[in-house]
Design an enzyme around this catalytic site. Structure first.
Site, short mmCIF file in Angstrom:
data_model
loop_
_atom_site.label_atom_id
_atom_site.label_comp_id
_atom_site.label_asym_id
_atom_site.label_seq_id
_atom_site.Cartn_x
_atom_site.Cartn_y
_atom_site.Cartn_z
N LYS A 30 0.85 -1.19 0.00
CA LYS A 30 0.00 0.00 0.00
C LYS A 30 0.89 1.24 0.00
CE LYS A 30 -3.90 1.78 2.79
NZ LYS A 30 -4.69 1.58 4.03
N SER B 2 -9.76 1.62 3.07
CA SER B 2 -8.87 2.37 2.21
C SER B 2 -7.86 1.50 1.44
CB SER B 2 -8.11 3.40 3.04
OG SER B 2 -7.23 2.76 3.94
N SER C 232 -9.96 -0.71 7.17
CA SER C 232 -9.30 -0.50 5.88
C SER C 232 -8.59 -1.71 5.29
CB SER C 232 -8.30 0.66 5.98
OG SER C 232 -8.99 1.88 5.93
#
Lengths: 96, 495
Positions: free
Chosen positions: B79, B154, B178
């Protein structure tokens, strides 16, 4: 109820420049979020301790050892610098 | 079978048997990326050249009998919230565009030391603020199961990349869901570990008392493998726990006979999609058929957990994002005009650099921390956090006939349409209703695929959430592994 003045004050405290359209939009949207918070008044909280972290860890100490210097790498990202110094603009603006 | 379809553990086995090379595997991943990435948009940056060089090095090590770990030569994505040395790290935000970290986050360093091949940096809601990746300043990611829908967020780029076989596994972060919510919406495994189990050093901070790092993978076994590498104390993150890391992947085959599963009644109320509810109940029945016993329990403060979370989280966000001031790094109006006063630099750099959601959260946080409102909001939320945490402690209390794990839905609905919730932040916040109570309590939870619902002629995955007590990663991985084997999903998205 969040009013336009509240948004202006908070934006000022948080150093955020907003457009007029944003001020209107955020006033409306933040009110919606604060509606979510109303219910917290219904719980009796006298005598309840506050929790700011869940690990229960206290002070965590480390040895006072010198580690390799990364200042040159760090300075690479600075917007305005003179040699190894970060230039910070004047804190008080001159009178126009 | 295509090489890109392999799991971490199956690829690791083939690599060790010298049936494939890391270069072959890595090339297969980049061919896959070339094919599907224009539709999915899971990556902000693809690192083809360096990845192939890393794969070559891994093959050399293997030949010399110097393989570093089970993930040596395995292509993984990260990420874009994790600092990567000399590789642009943006948090999907304009204010960090072109930011080149001078160091690796601890987790990236550990994975590199274990021989990972880093495929690229995945998309996210800017600063991890969101549940759909639509808050990315660089455009949304698309759900591999239906390109018109969101992958969740997210860590939506990571979950979509894993589901679309654009990497073998990924590392995400979870502050209020997330990792788990995108894993559920994309049909993959997502583990949110206990707070402090995995180092946050070098992870761009969102809400420091809630943020955790964890794996997103195709199987539970792969999540266990990655946890063995990333978990454990880090001198650079003082909140990490000094507790030995179990060999999670060795202990997955636990018999579930007698396992006590708690079903919290507060999670099964109106607002949940009927088909999602069916799947969650079906998964509970599956566990019962494996010998588990389910009991109804109560987590009485569930109803207040969302409000508690949406006070504490923005408060910490507003504090963490104050570092972006246009002076030290990142987007700055000073780069164009060196004749500004300090305040002007602050206001204009932050005003232009932050997106709408970051601004909303900064303002919310500033408000609840400001004089006159601190006691009414922030202090009350800290007290409510105690009650939310105690709910879980009581439920898991073994000396008071507590349960072993708790099962809930992950998300009240399957993946929603791109654009459906962007104009109404509250609607977006409510999509996290089943995942946010977990973070203030600090307990671990995993999202495991449990079935599909059909929408507009497309099958959309639905996951269930398995929650454990503090440091209970082992048991939730075991339950997830057994459930995964019993449900045995073979379906893949047709991209």
């Amino acid at each position: 109820m969040i009013k336009k003045d509240d948004v202006l004050l908070v934006a000022k405290l948080a150093r955020l420049q907003l457009t007029d359209i944003q001020i209107d939009k955020f006033s409306r949207q933040l009110n919606g979020v604060f509606d979510l918070f109303e219910k917290i008044d219904r719980v009796k909280l006298e005598g309840v301790a506050e929790t700011s972290q869940v690990t229960g860890l206290g002070n965590v100490l480390r040895d006072d050892k010198v580690v390799p210097d990364k200042s040159q790498d760090i300075l690479r990202n600075v917007p305005y610098r003179k040699e190894n110094l970060i230039v910070v603009p004047k804190i008080i603006a001159e009178k126009q | 079978m295509n090489l890109y379809e392999l799991t971490i553990s199956s690829a690791s086995k083939l690599l060790n048997e010298k049936k494939i090379s890391s270069v072959d595997l890595t090339k297969a991943i980049f061919e896959r990326i070339d094919k599907v990435e224009p539709k999915i948009k899971a990556y902000l940056k693809v690192l083809k050249e360096s990845a192939l060089a890393e794969a070559k090095e891994s093959d050399k090590r293997r030949k010399a009998g110097k393989t570093l770990s089970k993930i040596d030569g395995i292509p993984l994505s990260i990420k874009d919230l994790f600092c990567t040395r000399d590789v642009e790290t943006t948090a999907a935000s304009n204010i960090l565009k072109d930011f080149i970290p001078p160091y690796d986050s601890t987790i990236v360093k550990r994975l590199k030391d274990a021989g990972m091949v880093m495929v690229g940096k995945t998309n996210l809601d800017a600063f991890a603020h969101g549940s759909s990746t639509e808050n990315s300043d660089f455009g949304p990611t698309h759900n591999p199961w239906d390109l018109d829908r969101v992958p969740g967020g997210s860590s939506g780029g990571s979950a979509a990349a894993v589901a679309a076989d654009e990497c073998l596994g990924s590392i995400g972060t979870d502050t209020g869901g997330s990792i788990r919510q995108p894993a559920s919406l994309c049909g993959v495994i997502g583990l949110k570990p206990t707070y402090g189990r995995v180092s946050r050093y070098g992870v761009i901070a969102m809400a420091s008392s809630l943020d955790v790092v964890g794996p997103i993978t195709k199987t539970t076994e792969d999540a266990a493998l990655l946890m063995e590498i990333i978990a454990g104390r880090d001198p650079l993150d003082a909140t990490t726990l000094d507790v030995p890391v179990p060999k999670y992947s060795d202990n997955l085959d636990r018999n579930l006979k007698g396992l006590k599963v708690g079903i919290p009644k507060e999670y099964f109320t109106s607002g949940m999609d009927k088909d999602v509810e069916e799947i969650v109940k079906g998964a509970i029945k599956k566990l019962e058929s494996l010998g588990a016993k389910s009991v109804e329990i109560s987590l009485p403060h569930t109803d207040y957990a969302l409000a508690t979370y949406y006070i504490i989280q923005p408060a910490e966000v507003s504090s963490n994002l104050s570092r972006y001031d246009g002076i030290k790094y990142g987007f700055s109006t000073l780069r164009k005009n060196k004749n500004q006063a300090l305040e002007e630099v602050y206001f204009s750099s932050r005003g232009q650099g932050f997106g709408d959601e970051a601004k909303r959260r900064i303002m919310l946080g500033t408000y609840v921390l400001s004089a006159g409102y601190y006691d009414a909001y922030y202090r009350r939320a800290l007290k409510l956090r105690t009650l939310v945490k105690q709910d879980f402690e009581k439920a898991f209390n073994s000396s008071a006939s507590g349960v072993d794990v708790i099962i809930t839905p992950v998300s009240p609905t399957p993946a929603f349409k791109i654009g459906e919730k962007t104009s109404d932040p509250v609607k977006m916040y409510l999509s996290d209703i089943y995942t946010v109570p977990i973070n203030p309590a600090g307990v671990p939870a995993i999202s495991t695929p449990a079935g599909f619902v059909n929408r507009d002629g497309k099958n959309l995955p639905v996951g269930i959430q398995i929650i454990g007590p503090i440091l209970g990663e082992e048991i939730i991985l075991q339950v997830s592994h057994q459930l995964e084997k019993a449900i045995n999903i073979k379906q893949k998205p047709d991209i």
